[in-house]
Design a protein around this motif. Structure first.
Motif, PDB file in Angstrom:
ATOM      1  N   UNK A 130       0.827  -1.210   0.000  1.00 50.35           N
ATOM      2  CA  UNK A 130       0.000   0.000   0.000  1.00 50.35           C
ATOM      3  C   UNK A 130       0.861   1.260   0.000  1.00 50.35           C
ATOM      4  N   UNK A 131       1.825   1.320   0.887  1.00 53.61           N
ATOM      5  CA  UNK A 131       2.652   2.526   1.017  1.00 53.61           C
ATOM      6  C   UNK A 131       3.909   2.498   0.153  1.00 53.61           C
ATOM      7  N   UNK A 132       4.281   1.303  -0.324  1.00 52.33           N
ATOM      8  CA  UNK A 132       5.528   1.113  -1.071  1.00 52.33           C
ATOM      9  C   UNK A 132       6.768   1.438  -0.234  1.00 52.33           C
ATOM     10  N   UNK A 133       6.628   1.416   1.082  1.00 46.94           N
ATOM     11  CA  UNK A 133       7.758   1.640   1.966  1.00 46.94           C
ATOM     12  C   UNK A 133       8.454   0.312   2.251  1.00 46.94           C
ATOM     13  N   UNK A 134       9.763   0.334   2.504  1.00 45.82           N
ATOM     14  CA  UNK A 134      10.485  -0.908   2.801  1.00 45.82           C
ATOM     15  C   UNK A 134       9.978  -1.566   4.073  1.00 45.82           C
ATOM     16  N   UNK A 135       9.979  -2.874   4.090  1.00 44.01           N
ATOM     17  CA  UNK A 135       9.615  -3.647   5.274  1.00 44.01           C
ATOM     18  C   UNK A 135      10.908  -4.192   5.877  1.00 44.01           C
ATOM     19  N   UNK A 136      11.293  -3.650   7.000  1.00 38.94           N
ATOM     20  CA  UNK A 136      12.537  -4.092   7.625  1.00 38.94           C
ATOM     21  C   UNK A 136      12.306  -5.308   8.503  1.00 38.94           C
ATOM     22  N   UNK A 137      13.316  -6.145   8.544  1.00 36.61           N
ATOM     23  CA  UNK A 137      13.367  -7.347   9.376  1.00 36.61           C
ATOM     24  C   UNK A 137      12.243  -8.336   9.044  1.00 36.61           C
ATOM     25  N   UNK A 138      11.867  -8.383   7.761  1.00 35.20           N
ATOM     26  CA  UNK A 138      10.936  -9.422   7.326  1.00 35.20           C
ATOM     27  C   UNK A 138      11.645 -10.772   7.387  1.00 35.20           C
ATOM     28  N   UNK A 139      10.896 -11.794   7.717  1.00 36.80           N
ATOM     29  CA  UNK A 139      11.432 -13.141   7.863  1.00 36.80           C
ATOM     30  C   UNK A 139      11.509 -13.814   6.496  1.00 36.80           C
ATOM     31  N   UNK A 140      12.711 -14.202   6.077  1.00 33.54           N
ATOM     32  CA  UNK A 140      12.918 -14.789   4.750  1.00 33.54           C
ATOM     33  C   UNK A 140      13.339 -16.247   4.922  1.00 33.54           C
ATOM     34  N   UNK A 141      12.420 -17.162   4.659  1.00 31.28           N
ATOM     35  CA  UNK A 141      12.661 -18.588   4.839  1.00 31.28           C
ATOM     36  C   UNK A 141      13.166 -19.178   3.526  1.00 31.28           C
ATOM     37  N   UNK A 142      14.381 -19.759   3.553  1.00 33.37           N
ATOM     38  CA  UNK A 142      14.951 -20.375   2.354  1.00 33.37           C
ATOM     39  C   UNK A 142      14.347 -21.742   2.059  1.00 33.37           C
ATOM     40  N   UNK A 143      13.510 -22.234   2.966  1.00 36.62           N
ATOM     41  CA  UNK A 143      12.852 -23.535   2.821  1.00 36.62           C
ATOM     42  C   UNK A 143      13.856 -24.691   2.757  1.00 36.62           C
ATOM     43  N   UNK A 144      15.008 -24.487   3.353  1.00 38.89           N
ATOM     44  CA  UNK A 144      16.021 -25.539   3.433  1.00 38.89           C
ATOM     45  C   UNK A 144      16.545 -25.698   4.857  1.00 38.89           C
ATOM     46  N   UNK A 145      15.766 -25.171   5.821  1.00 39.48           N
ATOM     47  CA  UNK A 145      16.189 -25.219   7.215  1.00 39.48           C
ATOM     48  C   UNK A 145      16.901 -23.970   7.682  1.00 39.48           C
ATOM     49  N   UNK A 146      17.074 -22.998   6.785  1.00 38.56           N
ATOM     50  CA  UNK A 146      17.759 -21.759   7.117  1.00 38.56           C
ATOM     51  C   UNK A 146      16.974 -20.571   6.568  1.00 38.56           C
ATOM     52  N   UNK A 147      17.393 -19.389   6.972  1.00 38.71           N
ATOM     53  CA  UNK A 147      16.769 -18.172   6.476  1.00 38.71           C
ATOM     54  C   UNK A 147      17.489 -16.954   7.016  1.00 38.71           C
ATOM     55  N   UNK A 148      17.013 -15.776   6.609  1.00 38.57           N
ATOM     56  CA  UNK A 148      17.596 -14.515   7.048  1.00 38.57           C
ATOM     57  C   UNK A 148      16.477 -13.509   7.264  1.00 38.57           C
ATOM     58  N   UNK A 149      16.863 -12.259   7.509  1.00 34.41           N
ATOM     59  CA  UNK A 149      15.909 -11.172   7.664  1.00 34.41           C
ATOM     60  C   UNK A 149      16.272 -10.053   6.687  1.00 34.41           C
ATOM     61  N   UNK A 150      15.269  -9.357   6.191  1.00 43.15           N
ATOM     62  CA  UNK A 150      15.541  -8.187   5.361  1.00 43.15           C
ATOM     63  C   UNK A 150      16.146  -7.093   6.227  1.00 43.15           C
ATOM     64  N   UNK A 151      16.981  -6.248   5.626  1.00 44.24           N
ATOM     65  CA  UNK A 151      17.619  -5.189   6.411  1.00 44.24           C
ATOM     66  C   UNK A 151      16.716  -3.974   6.542  1.00 44.24           C
TER      67      UNK A 151
END
Length: 323
Positions: free
Chosen positions: A31-52
């Motif tokens: 809606x706002x087109x603003x960045x979403x910080x610290x979104x949970x990014x699941x690699x679906x392989x047992x690991x993942x990271x967060x958006x900055x």
């Protein structure tokens, strides 16, 4: 000698070429087109990271074909990396109704403050570690029949001078700064449940500003229910000198073992102690195949021939008793 040097040079080049082909993604509010910080990014392989802080994600593993992006305030979305066009992912906001923290202390009388000190030691044989996506849940019980407010928690850490992992893992540099998320969950049958309050905050554990513990103070009135609550710490990742999240993969890949992923440990390392009765500490990973909370059954440096008790992380805390 020249052939050996050429072979080594080609090997280094191949590794660099393989892992320099990064997939970059930008996560935005639809809606706002603003960045979403610290979104949970699941690699679906047992690991993942967060958006900055700018909503950026970087993936340098060519074997990852799809990911799932989620955030407590947005609807989750699964992404096929082979079909993504402009490297922009839009998440739709969702409405979440949680209990708000509305009770005001000034209307109540302070009876006393209860303080419990953390259990601190320097025995590296009884140690737990930190990693991207690790969640630690600590049970806080209500005290007496009065109104209880949680003021702060104090997490024991290994002192820099006593941290034995410096010898085993020389790549761990000091000082360090690690970003964590703090939130409050319900206690369901003495295990972590759903979110209790519409409350969370982000803090940085900075080794230069602490000695053997980290104190997190609650600026809002965290009322403790009769059956207690859980304070949960999520390790987001390392931050740079400007306190910005460093975008990195949560594991290393060895060319000799392409199917194996070696988890990256981050600091701090945390002392654990044998539980006297029932353990009040649980852990799980955001990206693991199992979503159940587990108890700490053995330290990181363990002996296969030894039986271990259930371990706790002996946190300290302060509670205000009100009436």
């Amino acid at each position: 000698m020249k052939k050996q040097f050429l072979f080594t040079l080609l090997a280094v080049f191949n590794i660099y070429f393989s892992y320099s082909q990064n997939t970059k993604i930008l996560v935005l509010d639809s809606i706002s087109n603003l960045p979403i910080k610290y979104a949970n990014v699941n690699f679906l392989n047992g690991f993942g990271v967060f958006s900055n802080e700018k909503g950026n994600i970087m993936i340098s593993d060519l074997n990852i074909n799809s990911i799932e992006i989620s955030h407590v305030s947005y609807e989750s979305k699964k992404i096929d990396l082979n079909k993504i066009n402009n490297s922009i992912v839009l998440l739709k906001p969702k409405i979440i109704k949680l209990d708000e923290i509305v009770i005001k202390k000034e209307k109540l009388k302070l009876l006393k403050t209860i303080s419990l000190k953390p259990k601190i030691h320097s025995n590296y044989k009884e140690m737990f570690f930190s990693a991207i996506g690790l969640k630690l849940a600590f049970k806080i019980n209500s005290s007496g029949n009065k109104i209880n407010f949680l003021k702060s928690i104090e997490i024991p850490l290994f002192k820099k001078t006593n941290d034995a992992t410096k010898d085993f893992y020389p790549e761990k540099k000091y000082p360090y700064k690690t970003l964590i998320k703090v939130e409050i969950l319900k206690s369901i049958d003495d295990k972590p449940g759903e979110k209790l309050y519409d409350y969370n905050k982000y803090e940085i554990i900075n080794s230069e500003l602490l000695n053997d513990s980290f104190i997190s103070t609650f600026e809002k009135n965290i009322k403790i229910p009769e059956n207690g609550l859980f304070v949960v710490l999520t390790f987001i990742g390392k931050v740079d000198e400007n306190n910005l999240l460093i975008t990195e993969m949560p594991y290393d890949i060895n060319k000799k073992f392409p199917d194996r992923k070696f988890i990256k440990w981050i600091l701090p390392n945390i002392p654990i102690t044998a539980s006297d009765k029932n353990s009040n500490t649980f852990f799980r990973f955001d990206y693991g195949t199992e979503s159940n909370w587990k108890q700490i059954e053995k330290p990181i440096n363990y002996d296969n021939n030894k039986e271990y008790p259930i371990f706790d992380i002996g946190i300290g805390y302060k509670i205000d008793l009100m009436e």
